[in-house]
Design an enzyme around this catalytic site. Structure first.
Site, PDB file in Angstrom:
ATOM      1  N   THR A 126      18.071 -33.019   8.406  1.00  0.00           N
ATOM      2  CA  THR A 126      17.590 -32.928   9.788  1.00  0.00           C
ATOM      3  C   THR A 126      16.314 -32.092   9.922  1.00  0.00           C
ATOM      4  O   THR A 126      15.794 -31.946  11.024  1.00  0.00           O
ATOM      5  CB  THR A 126      18.649 -32.269  10.688  1.00  0.00           C
ATOM      6  OG1 THR A 126      18.933 -30.964  10.169  1.00  0.00           O
ATOM      7  CG2 THR A 126      19.924 -33.090  10.742  1.00  0.00           C
ATOM      8  N   LYS A 127      15.823 -31.541   8.842  1.00  0.00           N
ATOM      9  CA  LYS A 127      14.686 -30.629   8.937  1.00  0.00           C
ATOM     10  C   LYS A 127      13.358 -31.393   8.956  1.00  0.00           C
ATOM     11  O   LYS A 127      13.311 -32.578   8.637  1.00  0.00           O
ATOM     12  CB  LYS A 127      14.733 -29.610   7.795  1.00  0.00           C
ATOM     13  CG  LYS A 127      16.050 -28.831   7.725  1.00  0.00           C
ATOM     14  CD  LYS A 127      16.265 -27.893   8.918  1.00  0.00           C
ATOM     15  CE  LYS A 127      17.705 -27.492   9.166  1.00  0.00           C
ATOM     16  NZ  LYS A 127      18.246 -26.471   8.273  1.00  0.00           N
ATOM     17  N   ALA A 128      12.282 -30.683   9.325  1.00  0.00           N
ATOM     18  CA  ALA A 128      10.990 -31.336   9.549  1.00  0.00           C
ATOM     19  C   ALA A 128      10.467 -32.034   8.297  1.00  0.00           C
ATOM     20  O   ALA A 128       9.783 -33.049   8.371  1.00  0.00           O
ATOM     21  CB  ALA A 128       9.970 -30.321  10.049  1.00  0.00           C
TER      22      ALA A 128
END
Ligand SMILES: *Cc1c(COP(=O)(O)O)cnc(C)c1O
Length: 386
Positions: free
Chosen positions: A189-191
């Site tokens: 879910t991280k950038a």
């Protein structure tokens, strides 16, 4: 809408990873290369990542949690030591301190950004305090000048948890180039995602070498170098190590994702601005801010609901209306482990607790379309006033 009940628009997920053919091709190419584990792609990923965040050294690992653990391991933390940790964070930030038998000393949030409150830090420093782990909550950089100054006064290491802070900047300096160590997560879910993965950045060459050595069983690289002429079979274990190395398959994804970072950041900022414009006049709601001296990564859009709205019911109704949301975070001091092990009580950190009880994080990811953002805004407005 025309048609029947079955014609509801497609649900809006909380997150959709930005992965396309370029990542798929990079993985296939890596598989065909025959080099699956740590190799040339990992080294290239480290080099380019370090450049991206203005850090002299970067060590790739297989999670953000591993990066945090290794940063603390370079300090040779031990039982009885204390580390300052915001209560408003994910499990990882506190648990890594516990790995050493050390004590996570929790700190409340500052009400505006919900980052660790620098005004509270000094009161919690003791002669056992070794480090502070500021978390750039939601992507908003912490008050690094105040934190670095306090750390210098008390001889503490500053280990930034930048799981949300990529790419971000504080007074013109990229997150990754400020504290003694910065830890990034490449969770799904991280950038920037590699599925699972992480990176540790630092300006301290010796610490980077130690972290690298610990990331692969505590096997000394010098021993490798020394004996490669005679045969590559020789190695020396010099400390208790871990199995934290990143694979070339993951790094291949990361290299493609690096190229998308800036466009992703711009899109995230645009979505946040669209949310804020659409929700600005919502009575009693509190919107996330971006202070003038930072570049916000906008990993999250945590909306604080009006007092008269039942948050849990609101989340259920949002889901029924086809909008997935989340909550960031259940403060550490409210969890049984922290209450039972360290004696924390629910009333200990009122700002973080209050924020948690009112908060709902809205969907925010680069692939989100404007019409989806508008639908979220309309749904929030409708459910808040009914
Ligand atoms: C995601 C996250 C981590 C942990 O990262 P992993 O890569 O999942 O180990 C740490 N801290 C915060 C605040 C996070 O959101």
């Amino acid at each position: 809408m025309n048609g029947t009940d079955g014609d509801l628009p497609a649900p809006i997920p909380f997150h959709r990873p930005d992965v396309d053919e370029a990542e798929i091709e990079a993985v296939v190419e890596t598989l065909r290369s025959g080099w699956l584990t740590t190799g040339p792609r990992v080294r290239e990923f480290e080099r380019r990542f370090a450049e991206e965040v203005g850090a002299p050294h970067a060590v790739a690992v297989n999670s953000g949690t591993a990066a945090l653990h290794l940063a603390l391991a370079t300090l040779e933390l031990g039982p009885g030591d204390e580390v300052l940790v915001p209560t408003m964070t994910f499990a990882a930030t506190g648990e890594v301190v516990c790995y050493f038998g050390a004590r996570p000393v929790l700190v409340d949030s500052e009400p505006e950004t919900l980052n660790l409150d620098p005004g509270e830090l000094a009161d919690r420093v003791t002669d056992r305090t070794r480090a502070v782990i500021p978390v750039h909550f939601g992507g908003h950089p912490c008050a690094m000048d105040e934190i670095m100054q306090l750390a210098a006064e008390h001889g503490l290491a500053v280990i930034e948890d930048a799981a949300h802070g990529l790419p971000a900047a504080y007074r013109g300096r990229p997150v990754g180039s400020i504290g003694d160590f910065t830890c990034f997560s490449f969770y799904a879910t991280k950038a920037l995602t590699t599925g699972e993965g992480g990176m540790l950045t630092t300006a301290d060459e010796e610490a980077a070498e130690t972290a690298r050595m610990l990331s692969l069983h505590g096997i000394s690289k010098d021993a490798w170098k020394r004996y490669t002429a005679e045969g590559s079979w020789y190695y020396e274990i010099v400390r208790t190590g871990y199995k934290y190395n990143l694979t070339d398959v993951a790094a291949a994804i990361g290299l493609v994702q690096l190229d998308k970072l800036e466009a992703g950041r711009r899109r995230r900022a645009a979505i946040a601005a669209r949310y804020s414009a659409g929700l600005a006049d919502l009575p009693g709601a509190r919107l996330p801010v971006s202070l003038g001296h930072v570049e916000h990564a906008w990993h999250l859009y945590p909306l604080r609901l009006p007092e008269d709205v039942d948050r849990d019911r609101f989340i259920r109704r949002m889901k029924e209306a086809g909008v997935q949301t989340s909550v960031h975070f259940i403060p550490l001091h409210l969890h049984p482990f922290y209450r039972e092990t360290f004696g924390y009580e629910a009333g200990d950190f009122p700002v973080a607790r209050r924020a948690y009880e009112r908060s709902v994080s809205l969907p925010l990811f680069p692939g989100m379309r404007d019409d989806e953002v508008d639908r979220v805004v309309e749904t929030v407005r409708r459910l808040v006033s009914s």
